[in-house]
Design a protein around this motif. Structure first.
Motif, mmCIF file in Angstrom:
data_model
loop_
_atom_site.group_PDB
_atom_site.id
_atom_site.type_symbol
_atom_site.label_atom_id
_atom_site.label_comp_id
_atom_site.label_asym_id
_atom_site.label_seq_id
_atom_site.Cartn_x
_atom_site.Cartn_y
_atom_site.Cartn_z
ATOM 1 N N ASP A 69 0.997 -1.294 -0.004
ATOM 2 C CA ASP A 69 -0.027 -0.245 0.005
ATOM 3 C C ASP A 69 0.708 1.147 0.149
ATOM 4 N N TYR A 70 0.343 2.390 0.123
ATOM 5 C CA TYR A 70 1.030 3.596 -0.069
ATOM 6 C C TYR A 70 2.152 3.722 1.005
ATOM 7 N N GLU A 71 1.871 3.362 2.314
ATOM 8 C CA GLU A 71 2.736 3.508 3.411
ATOM 9 C C GLU A 71 4.024 2.530 3.028
ATOM 10 N N ASP A 72 3.864 1.233 2.433
ATOM 11 C CA ASP A 72 4.932 0.698 1.916
ATOM 12 C C ASP A 72 5.870 1.221 0.956
ATOM 13 N N LEU A 73 5.178 2.021 -0.123
ATOM 14 C CA LEU A 73 5.737 2.688 -1.189
ATOM 15 C C LEU A 73 6.433 4.165 -0.805
ATOM 16 N N ARG A 74 6.046 4.485 0.319
ATOM 17 C CA ARG A 74 6.390 5.939 0.941
ATOM 18 C C ARG A 74 8.107 6.207 0.812
ATOM 19 N N PRO A 75 8.687 5.065 1.483
ATOM 20 C CA PRO A 75 10.220 5.295 1.351
ATOM 21 C C PRO A 75 10.811 5.740 -0.141
#
Length: 500
Positions: A69-75
Motif C-alpha cells: 500500500d502507500y505506506e510501503d511505497l512511501r520510502p
C-alpha cells in the motif's frame, strides 16, 4: 455541424478499431505490458532491489514483488521528493498527484511522461467511443463544463504537484480549450462555495452541451442554478445532452439529478484514479465499464474475501471469474509496483472484460463479523427507493453502533433526503430486509438476535455539505465513504452544527 463534430467521427472510428485489437486478446496485451514495465523499471532503485533482471514469468514477478500500500511505497516517494532520479521509474515523474488517504494522510502518486497518456487518452477515448456508437458528436461544438479541482500546481524537487483533475486540466487538447468552462481563473478558486457561484456566473448563459463531474457536486451546481433561475436545467441549458461522471455509484443520485434536469440525457461513466485510468463505459447498451488492458498497466486481482489473509492468491485478468469481488492491484509505467488501489470490482463480462466498481477494500462494516460491503448497502438502498418511488436521497453513510445505551447493537444509516419517504419506518425495514437477503452473515446476526434491525437517522438538508466543509473537503473530487467500520464520520455528521 462544426469542425470538431465532423473531425471527431473518423477519429472515433480509428480509436475503436485500435481498441478492438486488444479487447479480444486481453492476455496477450497484459503479458506484453508486463515485459515492457519490467524493462522500463529494470535499472531503477526499485528494480535492482527486486531483481527485475531475473524475472522471466508472472510467477517470478509475484515472488519478487509483494503487494503493497502507500505506506510501503512511501520510502521510495521520499527519495524522489529528495531529488533522486530513477527510483521507481526511469528519470523523475512529471507530476505528483496529491490525494488524501484515509490512513496515510496526504499521498503523492507519481505520474510520468510514459503514464500521462493513460490518463489523458483514456478520457478522450471515452468520449470518442460514445461518438462512434451513437453518432452523436454535436456536443463537441458547444460549451463543455468540467467541475474539477484547482489546476494550480506547486513544485518540489522540480516536480509539479497538484490534484489529478487539476493536472488533467493542463492537458485538455487545444481544440477543446476554446469551448471549455469554467475559466482557468475561476478553477483556481479554492473555496468551493465561492468557486461554484463564479462557475454559475460564467456558464449560466452559455450553450452548455456536456457537463462532467462527481454526481453530488454536479447536483449542488444544479441546485444553485435552480435557486437563481427557478427553472429546470433543460430550460437553462437546452443543448445539454451528455453527462460524464465517475468516482461514486450514480444510482443513489440518478433520480434527483434527472428531476433537476427535467429530461433524460445520455451519460458516460468513467473510472479514473490518481494511480491510473482503469475503465470507461464504452457502450450505451451493455452493462459495465470496459477495462483498459492496453494502457500502461499490468493488473493483478485478489479475491476480496482473501485479501486480508496471510498469502492471498494473485490472479491475472484471464483467471478472474464473473460475479466475484476482487481487490485491484496495479503495476504501471509511473512506477507503482504491486500497488493495492484500494478499490473492489466485479466483472460482468469477459468478451470483452467489463466491470462494475463495487466499493473500497477497507470500507466495510464487520464490527460483528458481517463484512457488509459498499455494493450491498447501495443495492439495499436502491431497492427501498424503488419501493418508495417518492423518495429522493441526497447522500448517505452507514456505521455500526456497537454499544448503544439500551438494546442490542445495530447498524445506523444516516441519510439526507431531498424528499423523504412517506413512511420512514417502512423504508428502513425495506433496506434491512434487502440487506438480509444480500449478506448471509448479516442475516445470521439478525435472526440470531446478535444485532437488532438497522436504525435510520434522517439528517437535515445540507448536513453532508456542512460536514465536508468542516473537514476542508467540500467540492472537487472529494467523496463521503458509503460505510465505515467505526463511527468517526457518523459522529461527525451528528455533531455538526446546522451552519458552518
Amino acid at each position: 455541424m462544426g469542425i470538431r463534430s465532423v473531425v471527431s467521427k473518423p477519429l472515433a472510428k480509428w480509436v475503436v478499431e485500435r481498441q478492438q485489437a486488444w479487447m479480444y486478446r486481453p492476455a496477450e496485451a497484459q503479458q506484453r505490458w508486463l515485459q515492457q514495465l519490467l524493462e522500463g523499471g529494470r535499472n531503477t532503485v526499485f528494480g535492482r532491489i527486486h531483481h527485475f533482471r531475473d524475472i522471466q514469468t508472472v510467477e517470478d514477478f509475484r515472488q519478487a514483488v509483494p503487494v503493497r500500500d502507500y505506506e510501503d511505497l512511501r520510502p521510495y516517494i521520499d527519495q524522489i521528493l529528495a531529488g533522486t532520479s530513477d527510483v521507481l521509474w526511469k528519470g523523475k515523474p512529471l507530476y505528483f498527484a496529491k490525494t488524501s488517504g484515509t490512513t496515510s494522510g496526504t499521498k503523492y502518486i507519481p505520474i510520468t511522461h510514459d503514464s500521462i497518456p493513460n490518463h489523458i487518452n483514456s478520457a478522450r477515448d471515452a468520449l470518442l467511443n460514445y461518438v462512434h456508437q451513437t453518432g452523436n458528436s454535436g456536443f463537441l461544438d458547444k460549451k463543455l463544463i468540467f467541475l474539477s479541482g484547482s489546476p494550480e500546481l506547486t513544485q518540489k524537487a522540480g516536480i509539479n504537484i497538484g490534484r489529478l483533475s487539476g493536472i488533467a486540466n493542463h492537458h485538455v487538447p487545444a481544440y477543446l480549450r476554446t469551448n471549455q468552462l469554467p475559466s482557468y481563473e475561476t478553477n483556481t478558486i479554492e473555496d468551493w462555495e465561492t468557486k461554484l457561484e463564479r462557475i454559475i456566473d460564467e456558464t449560466i448563459d452559455q450553450p452548455m452541451s456536456l457537463i462532467s463531474g462527481i454526481p453530488p457536486w454536479v447536483q449542488m451546481y444544479f441546485d444553485r442554478i435552480q435557486e437563481r433561475t427557478g427553472k429546470l436545467i433543460k430550460d437553462v441549458f437546452p443543448d445539454f445532452s451528455l453527462f460524464v461522471y465517475g468516482g461514486v455509484n450514480f444510482e443513489p443520485y440518478r433520480a434527483k439529478l434527472y428531476e433537476s434536469i427535467g429530461k433524460r440525457i445520455d451519460s458516460i461513466e468513467t473510472y479514473p484514479a490518481s494511480e491510473g485510468f482503469i475503465a470507461f463505459q464504452d457502450t450505451q447498451t451493455e452493462e459495465g465499464l470496459l477495462m483498459l488492458l492496453d494502457s500502461g498497466i499490468f493488473y493483478e486481482f485478489i479475491a476480496a474475501d482473501e485479501f486480508f489473509t496471510e498469502n492471498p492468491r494473485r490472479l491475472t485478468i484471464e483467471e478472474v471469474e464473473l460475479g466475484k469481488n476482487y481487490a485491484v492491484i496495479i503495476n504501471n509505467n509511473a512506477g507503482l509496483w504491486g500497488y493495492s488501489l484500494g478499490d473492489t470490482v466485479k466483472f460482468v463480462s469477459r468478451e470483452p472484460y467489463r466491470l462494475l466498481v463495487t466499493g473500497r477494500i477497507k470500507h466495510f462494516i464487520s464490527a460483528f463479523g458481517e463484512h457488509v460491503i459498499g455494493e450491498e448497502v447501495e443495492k439495499a438502498l436502491q431497492y427501498a427507493m424503488q419501493r418508495h418511488p417518492e423518495t429522493e436521497v441526497v447522500e448517505f453513510t452507514v456505521a455500526p453502533m456497537v454499544s448503544p445505551s439500551e438494546g442490542l447493537p445495530y447498524h445506523e444509516w444516516l441519510i439526507e433526503f431531498a424528499t423523504p419517504p412517506n413512511d420512514l419506518a417502512s423504508f428502513a425495514r425495506d433496506i434491512d430486509n434487502r440487506l438480509i437477503g444480500l449478506n448471509v452473515y448479516y442475516d445470521d446476526l439478525i435472526t440470531g438476535s446478535i444485532l437488532q434491525p438497522l436504525k435510520l437517522t434522517s439528517l437535515p438538508r445540507g448536513a453532508f455539505q456542512r460536514y465536508m466543509k468542516s473537514q476542508g473537503k467540500l467540492g472537487g473530487q472529494n467523496k463521503v465513504p458509503r460505510l465505515a467500520n467505526d463511527r468517526k464520520i457518523a459522529d461527525g455528521l451528528l455533531e455538526i452544527p446546522k451552519t458552518v
